[in-house]
Design a protein around this motif. Structure first.
Motif, PDB file in Angstrom:
ATOM      1  N   SER A  22      15.034  47.391  26.532  1.00 20.64           N
ATOM      2  CA  SER A  22      13.910  47.755  27.423  1.00 20.64           C
ATOM      3  C   SER A  22      12.697  47.520  26.690  1.00 20.64           C
ATOM      4  O   SER A  22      12.602  47.306  25.667  1.00 20.64           O
ATOM      5  N   GLY A  23      11.521  47.437  27.507  1.00 20.29           N
ATOM      6  CA  GLY A  23      10.258  46.954  27.132  1.00 20.29           C
ATOM      7  C   GLY A  23       9.955  45.590  27.719  1.00 20.29           C
ATOM      8  O   GLY A  23      10.625  44.730  28.118  1.00 20.29           O
ATOM      9  N   ARG A  24       8.547  45.699  28.032  1.00 20.89           N
ATOM     10  CA  ARG A  24       7.824  44.539  28.721  1.00 20.89           C
ATOM     11  C   ARG A  24       8.258  43.222  27.898  1.00 20.89           C
ATOM     12  O   ARG A  24       7.902  43.437  26.732  1.00 20.89           O
ATOM     13  N   ASN A  25       8.719  42.336  28.452  1.00 17.37           N
ATOM     14  CA  ASN A  25       8.915  40.888  27.894  1.00 17.37           C
ATOM     15  C   ASN A  25       9.812  41.049  26.427  1.00 17.37           C
ATOM     16  O   ASN A  25       9.704  40.364  25.422  1.00 17.37           O
ATOM     17  N   HIS A  26      10.937  42.081  26.550  1.00 17.59           N
ATOM     18  CA  HIS A  26      11.736  42.340  25.500  1.00 17.59           C
ATOM     19  C   HIS A  26      12.644  40.791  25.113  1.00 17.59           C
ATOM     20  O   HIS A  26      12.623  39.944  26.222  1.00 17.59           O
ATOM     21  N   LEU A  27      13.041  40.555  24.120  1.00 15.41           N
ATOM     22  CA  LEU A  27      13.728  39.188  23.576  1.00 15.41           C
ATOM     23  C   LEU A  27      15.098  39.568  23.488  1.00 15.41           C
ATOM     24  O   LEU A  27      15.767  40.301  23.198  1.00 15.41           O
ATOM     25  N   ILE A  28      15.849  38.427  24.225  1.00 12.37           N
ATOM     26  CA  ILE A  28      17.306  38.298  24.172  1.00 12.37           C
ATOM     27  C   ILE A  28      17.656  37.264  23.722  1.00 12.37           C
ATOM     28  O   ILE A  28      16.791  35.985  23.772  1.00 12.37           O
TER      29      ILE A  28
END
Length: 152
Positions: free
Chosen positions: A119-125
């Motif tokens: 979670s979190g805005r613009n998190h990285l995958i």
């Protein structure tokens, strides 16, 4: 990507959302996800798939939709960190159900890992670089969500 893999996820996304929450969804045209660009999603449920195909599935949405899902599942009175945690757990479980339903409709032998959430805005995958990621966008009256799939 093979439609034998993509279509079960599209169908499961539509039917599970309606069944679990009574919210109708409409899918938009799938597209190739640009993995190096930012995104608007605030919560992603992820799980791995292995077997005849291997890859990653992500269910991605905004917190407002996750909070509405909580409300519709009878847990709407939560606030603060408790609401955040329950929203992440709900997204994780939803990811598991959508993927389980999709995998059961694929004739290949597949195994699904337990889901995790980010979670979190613009998190990285960190998507695999050698395989395309197909995004299947959906809309509801409470906001959009997306099912992203990456299989080899």
């Amino acid at each position: 990507m093979d439609v034998k893999i993509m279509n079960p996820f599209l169908d499961a996304g539509l039917s599970v959302f309606e069944t679990m929450f009574g919210i109708g969804s409409t899918n938009k045209e799938p597209y190739l996800l640009p993995v190096d660009q930012g995104h608007p999603w605030e919560i992603s449920g992820l799980l791995g798939v292995t077997g005849d195909y291997s890859g990653i599935v992500a269910f991605r949405l905004h917190k407002n939709l996750a909070y509405k899902m909580l409300e519709l599942s009878g847990m709407g009175g939560l606030k603060g960190e408790e609401q955040e945690e329950m929203a992440r757990q709900l997204v994780s479980e939803f990811t598991n159900i959508v993927s389980g339903n999709a995998v059961s409709n694929i004739t290949s032998s597949l195994t699904v890992s337990p889901p995790v959430t980010i979670s979190g805005r613009n998190h990285l995958i960190s998507w695999p670089r050698n395989y395309p990621v197909i995004a299947i966008p959906f809309t509801t009256k409470y906001g959009p969500y997306e099912v992203d799939i990456c299989f080899k």
